[in-house]
Structures are given as structure tokens and as C-alpha cells.
Design an enzyme around this catalytic site. Structure first.
Site, PDB file in Angstrom:
ATOM      1  N   GLU A   1       0.790  -1.228   0.000  1.00 51.13           N
ATOM      2  CA  GLU A   1       0.000   0.000   0.000  1.00 51.13           C
ATOM      3  C   GLU A   1       0.826   1.285   0.000  1.00 51.13           C
ATOM      4  O   GLU A   1       0.331   2.338   0.407  1.00 51.13           O
ATOM      5  CB  GLU A   1      -0.953   0.001   1.201  1.00 51.13           C
ATOM      6  CG  GLU A   1      -1.968  -1.143   1.140  1.00 51.13           C
ATOM      7  CD  GLU A   1      -3.207  -0.797   1.919  1.00 51.13           C
ATOM      8  OE1 GLU A   1      -4.226  -0.425   1.306  1.00 51.13           O
ATOM      9  OE2 GLU A   1      -3.145  -0.889   3.168  1.00 51.13           O
TER      10      GLU A   1
ATOM     11  N   HIS B   1      -1.248   5.810   7.580  1.00 51.42           N
ATOM     12  CA  HIS B   1      -2.331   4.865   7.269  1.00 51.42           C
ATOM     13  C   HIS B   1      -2.424   3.849   8.402  1.00 51.42           C
ATOM     14  O   HIS B   1      -1.410   3.303   8.839  1.00 51.42           O
ATOM     15  CB  HIS B   1      -2.069   4.136   5.953  1.00 51.42           C
ATOM     16  CG  HIS B   1      -2.997   2.969   5.758  1.00 51.42           C
ATOM     17  ND1 HIS B   1      -4.370   3.127   5.667  1.00 51.42           N
ATOM     18  CD2 HIS B   1      -2.779   1.634   5.712  1.00 51.42           C
ATOM     19  CE1 HIS B   1      -4.947   1.938   5.546  1.00 51.42           C
ATOM     20  NE2 HIS B   1      -4.003   1.011   5.566  1.00 51.42           N
TER      21      HIS B   1
ATOM     22  N   HIS C   1      -5.335   0.969  10.803  1.00 51.55           N
ATOM     23  CA  HIS C   1      -6.618   0.302  11.026  1.00 51.55           C
ATOM     24  C   HIS C   1      -7.104   0.753  12.401  1.00 51.55           C
ATOM     25  O   HIS C   1      -7.585  -0.039  13.199  1.00 51.55           O
ATOM     26  CB  HIS C   1      -6.468  -1.218  10.989  1.00 51.55           C
ATOM     27  CG  HIS C   1      -5.793  -1.727   9.764  1.00 51.55           C
ATOM     28  ND1 HIS C   1      -5.166  -2.951   9.692  1.00 51.55           N
ATOM     29  CD2 HIS C   1      -5.629  -1.172   8.538  1.00 51.55           C
ATOM     30  CE1 HIS C   1      -4.657  -3.126   8.492  1.00 51.55           C
ATOM     31  NE2 HIS C   1      -4.910  -2.055   7.771  1.00 51.55           N
TER      32      HIS C   1
ATOM     33  N   HIS D   1     -11.741  -1.311   5.842  1.00 47.00           N
ATOM     34  CA  HIS D   1     -10.276  -1.410   5.830  1.00 47.00           C
ATOM     35  C   HIS D   1      -9.659  -0.631   6.986  1.00 47.00           C
ATOM     36  O   HIS D   1      -9.116  -1.217   7.918  1.00 47.00           O
ATOM     37  CB  HIS D   1      -9.777  -0.890   4.480  1.00 47.00           C
ATOM     38  CG  HIS D   1      -8.299  -0.921   4.322  1.00 47.00           C
ATOM     39  ND1 HIS D   1      -7.666  -0.630   3.144  1.00 47.00           N
ATOM     40  CD2 HIS D   1      -7.298  -1.200   5.181  1.00 47.00           C
ATOM     41  CE1 HIS D   1      -6.348  -0.729   3.309  1.00 47.00           C
ATOM     42  NE2 HIS D   1      -6.109  -1.076   4.532  1.00 47.00           N
TER      43      HIS D   1
END
Lengths: 248, 248, 248, 248
Positions: free
Chosen positions: D90, D109, D111, D179
Site C-alpha cells: 500500500e 495509514h 486500522h 479497511h
């Protein structure tokens, strides 16, 4: 946001008792360890020798406060011995409350996480259990828009401080909508105890409301419980202080 | 709230077995580490040589209890060897239960956080999973107003203790509205296990209710599960004790 | 509940690869540290040299498992080298699943807390995010009353084990009403990963349902995500293993 | 999912300032310690000497990142000095955002657990308190099905990266359905701060909604609060960095 305004014309009060300064340092550390404050928030104590002064750390994370970080302030927010160090923009919370409340000897301001949802929904904290007897009158609510329209939400001058103290009234705690909360006490131990148990009470109240109709302590129960709890402050302070260890 | 009432006319029972005293110290520490107690709460064990006596720490945070802090009491709450140390106001919880329940050998009183919302909404704990088989009859509820009107919520004398024991009846647990809860066991290990799993069960029950209709263990399942779990106490006690380390 | 049934007539398989035994020990420790198991729960791996055998710790808290605690079992639950040590009553969970599922190489049984509310309300876990792709078919549900009426809830014999394996079917996970859950994997790393992320998914699913209508991964998304995640197992295993430290 | 594509024809920018590389390493560790990332997630910074490059760790758990793990990338995701090490699938999240947003100097980024329920219910994060002023315009939402039908949910190429950056627009944060989420900042400190406080805000918003109607910061309050908070980044970064310790 930072403001170093040492004023040589003002008189420094006598040096504060070392044990009290250490207690204030411990208070900062305890509040961090107990999850009441994170990188933000602060605790102060009225100067024991001079009621028109108070002690508060310089602008820094409360979990890192050391003895040398404590600064002496006048009630109008003027720092007397900042010596170039940044001070908290929100020192006005402390000064205004000390001015309005002669009974208050210590103040804790935080973004205590479980309390914030109550502030933003206008839901008063009420005493769920005996440890929260100090919430007998419920937590007060301060809506800054009523005083100053759109702001950055911070108590950054004396006017806002006075408005906050006004909302607090004679209660033990005031929630600051969209910001956090402030508790007061007649000692550092009591203010810290109240900050910790306000957070606990908020969690319990949120969960209890989901289960059903809640029976809160009535005014008489709360007053009696508060009186009793105030005799147990040493016991829990000993535990919290022991877990922090040595104060530098 | 503190009460030092050594009475020289009363007879001290034989010294309690050292291993049992150590186990009681460990119990206090485990309950703290497991989040069942915070600065408040206490655990006791009936004196192994003399059923009309029990062992309980002096008035202090359970997480700091050491061997030398254990005091011997009579069932009426009289401390026999406090030697000037403060004792718990709520020692009457323990004495009254030992008096009413010959089967009980250990008692844990706490402000177990997930249980409190159940007490203040009159919602009985029920066994969500096999680990909570001991909740087969549900948790009892003690409403102190029914007995003594407005109080500070504490079990501070024998009358209140007897009323609490009456509410407990033959069950394993009683919730104390606006205060906390008390669990009983046939051993220190079982009482601690029950205190820990009552807290776990409360969390699970709160979450399950939010998801939908809950299938609880029926009376038969709960009884069988409780019997089986009682054979596994050593296994989890070993883990909890290992995590505490050495008892002083 | 304990059962030492070494059987000298049965043949011990070759000694299992030391690295695999160490991995199983690590798995137990990781599951404890990650909050999936507490004092109860267990992990096993099919014997790499002999598919009709599996490795599982003796009856003890998973967080304390060491290399010497690993015991070799036959699929019917017979321990071959227990040497007097107590074994898990629920070893039948593992044996039955290895018998029914040739693809499964590792099994984790736990009382994973966030999953239990789903089991007791008959709410299937569904993949909330890509990490839970393995829940594509949802979690299966095993209701022990359907098989054996009122029990102590434990899978304590082969019949119950077979019933559980039957409920599991070809899925990755089965919830055991009023008890806990069991996940399977094609490797120790995958089974541990699934146990950890089933717990995470359960928390997320509970919270998401409170916010509004939930968009779950559809079958295609879940399958693709699961395939991708399986290539990342090493990365998270490395972190988890590093946090445990040395295996004894 | 791994991709080592060093390209000798491309020019390496000058070595990035060591202090900045160390700051990026710290950022990874802080995000892990603060619970924003677990074994997955990553943080990057635009190359200070060359805006068409960025720095990002190799494919590994962010909590274990060290100075030697930092790799230099071009905006199209090409690694210039991976030297055989696996890179994040990613990385396209970062490159695409740097390309679309010249003002952005750092990207995180994750979760982040409390944010995910908002993404899967299409509920925008809104600023509950002054610390979340950066959420003034609400969090954006990226639904990958709209762009690429059924996928493994990952931003694994430039097209998906561009679509994500498009959804992000000029906002500070984009939730990625099923996601996780991505936040941007004008510095590493600001991006990390935003990632931490987006998680905090999500928890508060979920709890507040359960209590009643929520008064969020209005656009003006949020903008002012964000401006003020940006002057306090050093204070909280100092605390977080101090808790991590030495960067290797």
C-alpha cells in the site's frame, strides 16, 4: 498561546513548602497514570503562604512534570518566576476559580475522556456510587458560545476564566462543552481524587443508563458519602503515590 | 471511620497458618492486578483454627497489603491485634457473612466496576458462560435505604452487616446498590475466582444485551459448570500468583 | 476433568521438530498477551510427521506454557507422554477437528471475550474489515443442548468433539454458546492470527451495529482479502513473537 | 503483495536529514504505543530535499521500525533503495496523496480501531472537542467498490491510490470502508497527532451519540481550535517521544 510575562514590579510570595510542591508534582504524574490527563491538562494548588498566588507547572505534558517545572502565578495569570519558560494558556482557569472560591485550594483541568460525552450532550454527571458523593449537586456545564461566540474553546483570558468560575458556582466540577472539565478541591489530594472518580463515575453512568433506569445517590446519601470518603483520601493517595515512585 | 478497638479481655486464637496468611495477601494483590479492586475493597478468610474469627488487612489499599498488615477479628468486628493501626469501617461485611454462612470461608468486597451498573439498575447478574456457573441463582441485591434510610452507603455496623448477609442469603454474590458488591467462597481461591469472573460476566452480559436476546446458562447447566470449574481453581490461581511474584 | 491415560500399547510418533514445538509454546504466550485467552484456553498443532497425532500443552494456563509442557496426543484424546501430568478435559476439541478436517493443522480454543456475546445471542460474526476475510462464511454456532441436553458446557468426550466439528463444518470458526469459541488454521501462525482478529472483529462489529447499518465485506471481497492477508502472517508473527521474547 | 522493484535508471535524491529519518522512526513507534496501529499500518514523510520522493519503512510491523528500515520511494511507488527487502503493497496510498496534495508532508495509514465502525456505517467523524479541530470538514469516505468492484480492499496500485486521494480531497482524513483510515499532515508531528486524536474523537463520538444529541464544534470553532492546537504539537510530541526512548 504561550505567554511569558514575568513582572519585576510584583512581589514573589515566600517559597512554597517543599512537600507541597512535591505533592503537586505527584498530582500531575498520578493524573497521567490514572488516565485522567494525557499530554494535556494541568493541576494547581493555591500558595499555602499567600492566597492570592497559586502554583502550576510550566506549559508541558503533566506526566513529565518535575519539581523545577513549577511556576508561581498571581490570580490574574501573571507568572512571577517563569524565567523564559512557556506557561499554560489556560492558567486563567485556575486563577479565576481561586478568586471566586476562597474554599478551593486545588484545581485540576483535564480532557478526562469519559466525561467529555456528557459535556457535549448537556448530560449532567450524577453520583452513581458512594465514591462520587462530591457530585451531589451534579456537574455544572459551561457553554463558551454563550460568553464569547465562536472561539478556540480555551479559557485564554480572565474574562473567560471568570465566566467559567461563574458556571462552576459552588459545585465541585464543571464540564466545558467541546473541551473537557475542571474539578476543584480543598486539598491537592481531594482535587485529584475527585478528578479520578469523576472519570470513573462517567463510565459507570454511561453503562448504567444502557441497562435501565438508574437509582442515583440522593442528596442526603451523597453528602454523607462525601464526608466519609474525605477521611479515606490518605489511603488511596498512598497507593497512587507509591505507584509513581520518587519525585524529582 | 477508623476504629481501633483492641480488647485485652478477648482471647486471640492460635496463630493462623503462615501459608494461609500469605494466600490472603496474594488474594489482595491479585484482586488489584485483575482490576476487581482499586484503592478500595478488601478480602478476608475465616480463621482456619477458630471459626468465630477471621483475618482481614488493616485499613489500606489492597494492592499494597503485606503479611504484617493482616489483622485478626472477631465476628462482631472487634480487632484483636490491630496494635493502633486503622481498621476497615466495613469489616462488618465480613463478620456478618461468616456468622450467617457457616459454609463460607472467604469474602471479597469490591467496587468491581462492571458490576456497579447492574446494582444501580436492579439488574441481576446471570451466568452468560460456564465460568460464571456460580451465578446460577443470580446476584442478590441489597438496597441500604430499605434498612437504614439515607446513609453514607457503607456497612459500618453489625446491624447493616446482618441486613447485607440477609440479602445475600445462600447465594454467591450480593450487589450493593450505589456502592459495589460482595462475593463469598468456600476458599480464598474460590472467592477470588468468583470476584474476577463476576466482573467478566458483567461486561459480557452488558454487551450481549446490546446484541439481542441472550441465552443464559439454565440452572442445571450452571450447577454442572460450577462443579467443573471448582476443579480448575488451582490452574488459574497458579497464573495469577505467578504474575504477582513473591509475597512479603 | 483431568485424565492421565498414557497407553503403553500405542506407538509414539517421531519427536516433533523442535522449532514447531517452540512455535506452539509461543502461540500460547501470544494468545495470552493479546487478550484472546486468560487463565483458560489452549492451542494445538497437528504432528508434522504423523497426521493422526497432535501436540497440546498439559492442563495449565496458556500464558505459562513452556517447551516441557507440550504433550503428544492421538486424535481420540489419548495422551501418549503425559507422564502423570493432568491433561485438558477439552482435548477432544482438537482431536475431533483434526479428524474431521484434513486441511487443518492448528486449532485454538478460547473464551475470547468480545466473541462470547455473539455466541449467546446467536449473532454470527461477519467480516467488518479486510483483516477478517477468513470470516467470509460467518462464524458457525454450536449449541450443546441440541446434542447432549444440560451439561457443564465443555467438550469433554469424543461424541461432543464430533458434534462440535460437525457444527464447524468447513468454516474457520465456531462459536460455542455459553462457553467460548474455536478457530482453525492451516498453520500455527494462521490459527493464532485468526483468533486474534476474530476478537478484534467482534469488538468492531458490536460498535458498528450501534452506529448504523453495517456494510460488511461481501463474499468476493472477503475471499480476496483472506488470500492477501495470508501472505502477511510472517510480519505480524514477528512482532508478536518479539514481544514475548525467548521461549524456554 | 511484496514488490521489490529497485530501478537503477532512477536518480536517488540526496540523503534525507538524519533527524527527520529518526522522527519518522519515532512516529511509527509512537503510533504503535498509542494504539493507532497494531502489526499493520504505516507512516511516511515527503523527502525534505525532493518533493517527488518520500520515505517509508520496508514491509514490517511499525512497532519494530528502525533507522535502517527506512526506504526511499518515488511518488509512483517505485522503491529506490529497497535492496531486496519487501515493501508495503500500500505504498501507493502515500505516493498518490503526495502527488495530489502539495501541502501534505506526512501521511499515516492505519486500522485505527474506533474509526473503523464509522467507515463501515458511512458515519462521518465530526469534531467532538477542540483537540479534533482538524476534523472541521468531517472525515471523507472512500468506498473501493465504486472504483474497482470486488477487491482485497487494499490500495495496491496507482489507480486506486489516485481514487483514494480523490476521495480525501482537501480534508485531513479519509476513512476507507472495510479497511481503515488515512490521515495527512503538514509535518510528521501533525500527522501523528491527527492519527491519535482521530482515534480519540471516534471513541468520544460513539459514546456521545449514545447519551443524546451531540453539540459538535461548528466550522469556526473547529478552525480556531485547530490553529491553536498546532502550536501545542511540540508539547505532546515530547511526551510521546520520551515514552519511546532512544531511536536506533
Amino acid at each position: 498561546m504561550s505567554h511569558c510575562n514575568d513582572s519585576p514590579q510584583r512581589i514573589m510570595p515566600p517559597a512554597a513548602d517543599r512537600a507541597l510542591v512535591d505533592k503537586l508534582v505527584l498530582a500531575n504524574r498520578i493524573l497521567y497514570r490514572q488516565g485522567v490527563v494525557d499530554g494535556f491538562g494541568h493541576a494547581s494548588v493555591r500558595h499555602p503562604e499567600s492566597p492570592s498566588h497559586f502554583l502550576l507547572a510550566r506549559n508541558m505534558a503533566p506526566g513529565l512534570v518535575r519539581r523545577e517545572d513549577i511556576v508561581t502565578f498571581e490570580l490574574d495569570g501573571t507568572a512571577l518566576d517563569a524565567a523564559g519558560r512557556r506557561v499554560y494558556l489556560e492558567r486563567f482557569i485556575h486563577g479565576a476559580i481561586y478568586r471566586a472560591r476562597p474554599d478551593v485550594q486545588a484545581v485540576v483541568h483535564s480532557h478526562s475522556p469519559s466525561v467529555i460525552p456528557f459535556g457535549v450532550t448537556g448530560t449532567s454527571l450524577q453520583p452513581v456510587f458512594h465514591m462520587s458523593g462530591f457530585l451531589a449537586e451534579g456537574s455544572a456545564l459551561f457553554e463558551i458560545r454563550d460568553v464569547a461566540g465562536d472561539t478556540d474553546m480555551l479559557i485564554s483570558n480572565e474574562t473567560l476564566g471568570a465566566a467559567l468560575a461563574d458556571a462552576l458556582g459552588l459545585r465541585s466540577m464543571v464540564m466545558m462543552r467541546g473541551h473537557g472539565s475542571t474539578v476543584v478541591g480543598s486539598s491537592v489530594e481531594q482535587a485529584v481524587y475527585r478528578a479520578v472518580y469523576a472519570e470513573v463515575n462517567a463510565k459507570l453512568q454511561m453503562q448504567a443508563r444502557q441497562l435501565g433506569d438508574v437509582t442515583y445517590l440522593n442528596a442526603s446519601e451523597a453528602a454523607k458519602a462525601a464526608t466519609t470518603n474525605d477521611t479515606q483520601l490518605t489511603r488511596v493517595w498512598e497507593l497512587w503515590a507509591r505507584e509513581i515512585g520518587i519525585v524529582e
